[in-house]
Design a protein around this motif. Sequence first.
Motif, PDB file in Angstrom:
ATOM      1  N   LYS A   6       0.840  -1.183   0.000  1.00 30.96           N
ATOM      2  CA  LYS A   6       0.000   0.000   0.000  1.00 30.96           C
ATOM      3  C   LYS A   6       0.882   1.242   0.000  1.00 30.96           C
ATOM      4  N   ARG A   7       0.588   2.158  -0.872  1.00 28.46           N
ATOM      5  CA  ARG A   7       1.343   3.401  -0.947  1.00 28.46           C
ATOM      6  C   ARG A   7       0.899   4.309   0.205  1.00 28.46           C
ATOM      7  N   ASP A  49       0.703  11.387  -7.635  1.00 28.06           N
ATOM      8  CA  ASP A  49       0.945  10.002  -8.054  1.00 28.06           C
ATOM      9  C   ASP A  49       2.090   9.868  -9.053  1.00 28.06           C
ATOM     10  N   ALA A  52       5.298  10.002  -7.085  1.00 29.43           N
ATOM     11  CA  ALA A  52       5.495   8.789  -6.291  1.00 29.43           C
ATOM     12  C   ALA A  52       5.903   7.618  -7.182  1.00 29.43           C
ATOM     13  N   GLU A  53       5.297   7.511  -8.370  1.00 30.54           N
ATOM     14  CA  GLU A  53       5.654   6.439  -9.304  1.00 30.54           C
ATOM     15  C   GLU A  53       7.100   6.583  -9.778  1.00 30.54           C
ATOM     16  N   GLU A  56       9.237   5.290  -6.973  1.00 26.25           N
ATOM     17  CA  GLU A  56       9.147   3.830  -6.905  1.00 26.25           C
ATOM     18  C   GLU A  56       9.958   3.176  -8.023  1.00 26.25           C
ATOM     19  N   TYR A  72      11.514   2.271   0.432  1.00 22.77           N
ATOM     20  CA  TYR A  72      10.067   2.443   0.511  1.00 22.77           C
ATOM     21  C   TYR A  72       9.715   3.915   0.682  1.00 22.77           C
ATOM     22  N   LEU A  73       8.478   4.230   0.294  1.00 20.47           N
ATOM     23  CA  LEU A  73       7.981   5.598   0.420  1.00 20.47           C
ATOM     24  C   LEU A  73       7.520   5.845   1.851  1.00 20.47           C
TER      25      LEU A  73
END
Length: 118
Positions: A6-7, A49, A52-53, A56, A72-73
Amino acid sequence: MAAIAKRPALPAILLANDLRDGDVVFASAAGAALAWTRDPALALVANDDPGAERLEAFAVAEFGAQRVVDAYLVDVETETGRPVPRHYRERMKTLGPSNRRDLGKQAGEGIAPSGQRA
């Protein structure tokens, strides 16, 4: 079927452990590219998003290149213009050892100058 991670809530930063020395490192902007820094104040903040992508994808590539592990974020809030993790565990990671204030990041040790790879 593997569980999908889960983000965390945004804004977020990416942290990991450097494979060479185990120190906590943070994804930062190095021009148009991404790099690692030991200075949490230089961490690149993903506010949406696509951001964040991007972080990742950087984590996956750096893990594959065997530069970092446990990337990890982490959700953050901004305090005096700096990203600060909202959770205690990650706040401690940004500071260094909790048993001695004269060591680790809180004492100014090991923070790479801006623009240098940690």
